[in-house]
Design an enzyme around this catalytic site. Structure first.
Site, PDB file in Angstrom:
ATOM      1  N   ASP A 116      57.508  48.631  34.888  1.00 26.62           N
ATOM      2  CA  ASP A 116      57.626  49.557  34.773  1.00 26.62           C
ATOM      3  C   ASP A 116      59.330  49.932  34.524  1.00 26.62           C
ATOM      4  OD1 ASP A 116      58.142  52.553  33.655  1.00 26.62           O
ATOM      5  OD2 ASP A 116      56.503  53.047  35.081  1.00 26.62           O
TER       6      ASP A 116
HETATM    7  C1  BGC Z   1      58.114  55.986  32.796  1.00 28.16           C
HETATM    8  C2  BGC Z   1      56.931  55.065  31.914  1.00 28.16           C
HETATM    9  C3  BGC Z   1      57.972  55.182  31.175  1.00 28.16           C
HETATM   10  C4  BGC Z   1      59.308  53.772  31.230  1.00 28.16           C
HETATM   11  C5  BGC Z   1      59.693  53.208  30.238  1.00 28.16           C
HETATM   12  C6  BGC Z   1      59.738  55.589  33.244  1.00 28.16           C
HETATM   13  O1  BGC Z   1      60.323  55.627  33.732  1.00 28.16           O
HETATM   14  O2  BGC Z   1      57.804  55.642  34.582  1.00 28.16           O
HETATM   15  O3  BGC Z   1      56.060  55.474  31.773  1.00 28.16           O
HETATM   16  O4  BGC Z   1      57.193  54.385  29.845  1.00 28.16           O
HETATM   17  O5  BGC Z   1      60.079  55.188  31.705  1.00 28.16           O
HETATM   18  O6  BGC Z   1      60.659  55.102  29.011  1.00 28.16           O
END
Ligand code: BGC
Length: 710
Positions: A271
């Site tokens: 993530d």
């Molecule tokens: C979120 C994810 C997301 C990623 C990319 C993160 O902060 O938890 O769900 O896919 O950002 O944007």
């Protein structure tokens, strides 16, 4: 072919040979830079702002692309194809969570449709709009079981039940990935956030999660294991600390389970910043150690932590990361790039936005999914409306556009949004309609009350459009108070005092504690955040053109003190004691609750056999009659409960569901095939499957049946 020839550029060569050929040509530096994901374009995601990378190297592995047109992607791709030594295409990703430009209801609402085929159709439309805009990969679906409505991210997933998350996860993967990953309208799916993120303590985001191994296996892993079976190309490692070891440094979940036990060969991306955050979580002393932990645990791509690009080469030289581990991660990324056809078709063809977005057929699916997602929570007979002459439409949601979208609205545009007031006005052509905002979502300003009260006095029936703003749920949007805001409650009280019939239409990204709003309403329609095209569904339900068919995928608590509250809890030691002394221990609206304008009667259950052996299958049937006054769609839920076993089971567990149209006066026969091992067995805290002899109960509607396992 001569050994010097580049096998990897030849599309007729088998994929794994192409991967190995390319890998064998790469230097450590080239491998390392592949394993990073940066951003391209202006970042529109509030939680992750201010980190755009300048001077992106041509060898970069992946980029998050914020554009809606392919030009910039193609320019960057050309840089990679022409200016890097090996010409490896870049993989472009984006969060198309519930649509790209056509915005569907939030995923929690979609789950309430209990219609995986429709959810799949929605995801394939998202794939088409996304792919043709220059993106190969979406960070969706989220299949985190979540039982705490204070956690804002409940909006992004499919609710509280593991099986529901699994089935909708599969549907989403099928929709996104289509028939073949290299189709011009397919994108790679990404199951997230692996694993247990939904257990965030007290609903606070990014925090610790206390998950026993038993609960990990029982509750949080099944959606992943099952969704992987539909061929999900990738998976995202989570932020949360899983009982001491964060998801993005967890060798047990990422390698022992995912790779060794389940045999997943796809790609794992961290993530956003999750590798860096291993320092905050207290398992890495610095960014270098964080990178070492993440890669060795099984995180292939570092999303925006800049740990792999800075330290991986050093870590390999110092033997802190084995070259074989590095190679394996690169191999997984290359395989996906080949599967997506990026080597043959690195560029996105230019198409007109009008041909790509919001096609007529797409809007029909969006409207149908909105309609089937909406849940009629309460109805004393006021709905559907009969010959109403004067209708007042009141509240901060009534004439609102943007908040219809909910969180993570992709590239949805406010100008496309069908507003409730417009939908209702279009639908109820013979009704005189007056609108008054009354109040805002929050605050103390009661200056609009007067106009709202006048409209209510004038009207026969009042529709109150209340709830949450779109950005009150989603990431980094935990709320300690999930009651209807005070100002909205005060307006309801004043309107209620006038004595007219009140229909409450709710917009929200999580179950709410509704308090006295329930008694003050004759009917309550949960419309969720329905996206760009939900208003006519609301209007159709009000008028009776549409018979509501949604059922809750997540429990509505009666009070915040009851949280967490969910249907598939384990039995208490004392069945007649232990309840709250100050209020009911029952939820306000339980899982699977949802009313209809018609009535269904369930027949007795029958089974193809009632004594079963391990490894067998059994067919359970029930007939359902629509003996009410309207055609309707009914979802039949099949639950299993195991009264006692060496590891206690939840009081009941959803194992199958099926939604079908049943015409007025007609009967439909529903049949479900259960697999004794998979559906009537259970796992221990290591994931070992057990099938125990003894009684198992099947429950559908108000009917029960006992089966005996030998
Ligand atoms: C979120 C994810 C997301 C990623 C990319 C993160 O902060 O938890 O769900 O896919 O950002 O944007």
């Amino acid at each position: 072919m001569k050994p010097t020839e580049k096998l990897y550029t030849d599309p007729t060569v088998p994929l794994d040979i192409r991967v190995e050929d390319l890998l064998s040509r790469m230097t450590v530096e080239e491998k390392v830079i592949q394993l990073n994901q940066y951003t391209l374009g202006t970042n529109d995601i509030e939680n992750n702002k201010g980190v755009e990378v300048k001077n992106i190297p041509a060898e970069i592995g992946s980029l998050i692309y914020f554009g809606t047109e392919p030009e910039l992607r193609n320019r960057m791709q050309r840089h990679a194809m022409e200016n890097s030594r090996l010409g490896i295409p870049i993989l472009f990703g984006y969060d198309a969570i519930h649509g790209f430009r056509t915005i569907f209801p939030i995923p929690l609402a979609q789950a309430c449709s209990w219609n995986p085929a429709l959810v799949e159709q929605g995801c394939s439309i998202t794939a088409q709009e996304t792919k043709q805009s220059g993106i190969d990969w979406t960070f969706s679906p989220m299949i985190d079981v979540s039982r705490d409505p204070r956690w804002g991210r409940v909006a992004e997933g499919y609710g509280e039940d593991p099986y529901a998350n699994a089935i909708f996860g599969q549907a989403a993967v099928r929709g996104y990935q289509g028939k073949k990953l290299d189709d011009s309208i397919s994108i790679a799916a990404c199951l997230k956030h692996y694993v247990g993120y939904g257990a965030s303590e007290a609903g606070r985001d990014y925090v610790y999660t206390e998950i026993s191994r038993q609960t990990l296996w029982d509750t949080y892993l099944p959606p992943y294991e099952i969704s992987l079976r539909s061929g999900a190309a990738s998976l995202m490692s989570s932020f949360n600390n899983i009982s001491g070891i964060p998801g993005s440094a967890n060798h047990y979940t990422l390698t022992e389970i995912l790779r060794n036990k389940w045999g997943f060969r796809g790609l794992v991306v961290s993530d956003w910043g999750a590798v860096l955050q291993l320092i905050n979580q207290g398992v890495a002393k610095d960014l270098k150690e964080a990178g070492k932990l993440a890669l060795n645990a099984g995180v292939d791509i570092d999303m925006m932590s800049h740990s792999y690009d800075k330290y991986l080469k050093e870590l390999v030289a110092e033997k802190e990361v084995e070259p074989t581990v590095l190679d394996e991660s690169v191999r997984r990324l290359l395989r996906l790039k080949f599967q997506l056809g990026l080597f043959e078709n690195p560029y996105t063809p230019k198409t007109e936005a009008s041909a790509r977005f919001r096609r007529t057929a797409s809007l029909q699916v969006a409207e149908e999914l909105s309609a089937q997602s909406m849940v009629l929570l309460k109805n004393d007979g006021t709905l559907p409306l009969h010959a109403v002459k004067r209708l007042a439409v009141i509240g901060p949601m009534a004439n609102n556009d943007h908040d219809m979208l909910g969180c993570w609205w992709g590239h949805g545009e406010d100008k496309d949004i069908h507003k409730l007031l417009d939908g209702i006005t279009d639908e109820l052509k013979k009704t005189e309609i007056r609108y008054a905002k009354g109040c805002d979502f929050l605050g103390e300003d009661e200056s609009g009350f007067k106009e709202a009260l006048q409209a209510a006095k004038w009207a026969d029936v009042v529709v109150m459009c209340m709830g949450e703003k779109g950005n009150w749920s989603g990431e980094n949007n935990s709320h300690a108070d999930i009651t209807l805001p005070q100002i909205q409650q005060r307006l309801m009280q004043k309107i209620h005092a006038i004595g007219k019939k009140v229909i409450l239409v709710l917009a929200n990204g999580r179950p709410l504690v509704l308090g006295s709003a329930v008694d003050m309403s004759n009917a309550i329609l949960e419309m969720w955040q329905p996206g760009t095209d939900g208003a006519s569904a609301v209007a159709g339900i009000l008028s009776g053109r549409i018979n509501p068919s949604g059922k809750l995928a997540m429990t509505f608590p009666y009070s915040q003190g009851q949280i967490p509250i969910y249907y598939n809890r384990r039995s208490s030691a004392r069945s007649n004691q232990g309840f709250y002394k100050d209020m009911t221990s029952e939820p306000l609206y339980s899982f699977a609750h949802g009313l209809s304008y018609t009535h269904y009667s369930y027949g007795e259950l029958s089974a193809s056999k009632t004594t079963l052996s391990k490894g067998e299958k059994v067919k359970v049937s029930v007939s359902v009659t629509n003996d009410g006054e309207h055609d309707g769609m009914e979802t039949v839920f099949l639950y299993v409960s195991d009264p006692y076993s060496r590891i206690s089971r939840p009081v009941k567990e959803l194992k199958r569901f099926d939604k079908r149209m049943i015409r007025k006066g007609e009967t439909e026969n529903f049949e479900f095939i259960l697999d004794v091992n998979r559906d009537l067995g259970f796992v221990d805290d290591q994931g070992n499957l057990f099938v125990e002899a003894g009684e198992v109960k099947i429950c559908i509607g108000d009917k029960k049946l006992s089966l005996e396992i030998k």
